[in-house]
Write an enzyme that holds these catalytic residues in place. Structure first.
Site, PDB file in Angstrom:
ATOM      1  N   LYS A  13      -5.341  -0.644  -4.934  1.00 57.60           N
ATOM      2  CA  LYS A  13      -5.933  -0.793  -3.694  1.00 57.60           C
ATOM      3  C   LYS A  13      -5.351  -0.617  -2.466  1.00 57.60           C
ATOM      4  CE  LYS A  13      -6.478  -5.289  -5.192  1.00 57.60           C
ATOM      5  NZ  LYS A  13      -5.802  -5.136  -6.336  1.00 57.60           N
ATOM      6  N   ARG A  88     -11.245 -13.269  -3.847  1.00 55.38           N
ATOM      7  CA  ARG A  88     -10.887 -13.282  -5.072  1.00 55.38           C
ATOM      8  C   ARG A  88     -11.342 -14.411  -6.038  1.00 55.38           C
ATOM      9  NH1 ARG A  88      -5.606 -10.910  -3.897  1.00 55.38           N
ATOM     10  NH2 ARG A  88      -3.973 -10.708  -5.493  1.00 55.38           N
ATOM     11  N   ARG A 127       6.763  -0.928  -8.747  1.00 55.89           N
ATOM     12  CA  ARG A 127       6.381  -0.957  -7.356  1.00 55.89           C
ATOM     13  C   ARG A 127       7.517  -1.190  -6.456  1.00 55.89           C
ATOM     14  NH1 ARG A 127       1.065  -3.961  -5.299  1.00 55.89           N
ATOM     15  NH2 ARG A 127       2.110  -5.730  -6.294  1.00 55.89           N
ATOM     16  N   ARG A 160       8.864  -6.702  -4.814  1.00 59.64           N
ATOM     17  CA  ARG A 160       8.423  -7.921  -4.468  1.00 59.64           C
ATOM     18  C   ARG A 160       8.583  -9.118  -5.502  1.00 59.64           C
ATOM     19  NH1 ARG A 160       1.887  -6.811  -3.331  1.00 59.64           N
ATOM     20  NH2 ARG A 160       1.802  -9.045  -4.621  1.00 59.64           N
ATOM     21  N   ARG A 171      -0.837 -12.827 -13.261  1.00 59.20           N
ATOM     22  CA  ARG A 171      -1.811 -12.482 -12.349  1.00 59.20           C
ATOM     23  C   ARG A 171      -3.191 -11.602 -13.004  1.00 59.20           C
ATOM     24  NH1 ARG A 171       2.672  -9.839  -9.304  1.00 59.20           N
ATOM     25  NH2 ARG A 171       1.154  -8.462  -8.321  1.00 59.20           N
TER      26      ARG A 171
END
Ligand code: ADP
Ligand code: ADP
Length: 215
Positions: A13, A88, A127, A160, A171
């Site tokens: 996203k 969400r 990531r 992160r 998640r």
């Protein structure tokens, strides 16, 4: 144009949002980026949000709704915005309907990016995120031109805290339970455009452009 980007963590996203905003003149509103900025500045919101975020849990709806209300009323959003990571939950989606109504705006499309779970874990584990602008890179699939620094602003890249395997799995579970019901919620309003999020970043973006050029 007011758009929502819906999809599990790691679907791409943020990566695709940057391209859309450059080409269509809308502003990206990423609730994750805004929360991380609050965390970094040590604001009361950032301090409260931190423990939820590090575990990979959702920050309570009332805090998020108050935050997004303030953001969407800023003049920078007057040409439209791309909501990345919000709503969400169904409670957040209903609050957004009320807010858009108050502002005399409407949703044009909900772009739903779909990617298989194992691919998401692979992506998120590798990531890298820019400390300054939040742009996403990937050690394996989308490395920066120069190792460790952002192509756009030269700032340092970091991993992160919530991109650990335990938090990623949590998640993904929360996405299935709390967020994926929004696909039905918006399909019932005939707003969903589903796109496969697997494949090359630029090919996925071509598909998104084809969809958005309709609006
Ligand atoms: P990802 O890119 O992995 O999908 P985000 O950057 O969107 O993650 O969000 C990071 C974290 O910030 C979430 O795990 C959650 O704790 C919090 N968060 C972001 N947006 C919301 C939201 N709309 N509602 C509740 N919590 C949120
Ligand atoms: P989200 O905002 O949905 O959580 P990101 O845009 O941060 O997802 O992307 C998650 C990770 O996957 C990043 O490391 C990014 O570079 C990488 N990525 C994004 N799109 C693709 C793709 N099509 N193929 C492989 N990796 C991708």
């Amino acid at each position: 144009m007011n758009l929502i980007f819906l999809g599990p963590p790691g679907a791409g996203k943020g990566t695709q949002a940057k391209n859309i905003c450059n080409d269509y003149g809308v502003v990206q509103l990423s609730t994750g980026d805004i929360l991380r900025a609050n965390k970094k500045e040590g604001t009361p919101l950032g301090k409260t949000a931190q423990e939820y975020m590090d575990r990979g849990d959702l920050v309570p709806d009332d805090l998020i709704i108050k935050m997004i209300r303030e953001e969407m009323k800023k003049p920078s959003c007057s040409n439209g915005c791309l909501l990345d990571g919000f709503p969400r939950t169904v409670v957040q989606a209903r609050a957004l309907e009320i807010l858009l109504g108050e502002m005399g705006k409407k949703l044009d499309s909900v772009l739903v990016l779909d990617v298989p779970d194992e691919e998401l874990v692979r992506r998120l584990s590798a990531r890298l995120t820019c400390k300054s602008c939040g742009r996403s890179y990937n050690n394996i699939f989308n490395p920066p031109k120069v190792e460790g620094v952002c192509d756009d602003d030269g700032a340092e890249l970091y991993q992160r805290e919530d991109d650990s395997e335990k938090s990623i799995r949590n998640r993904l579970e929360i996405y299935k339970k709390m967020t994926s019901p929004l696909i039905d919620f918006y399909s019932n309003q005939d707003l969903c455009d589903e796109i496969s999020g697997s494949g090359q970043i630029n090919e996925i973006y071509s598909g998104i452009k084809n969809l958005l050029d309709k609006y």
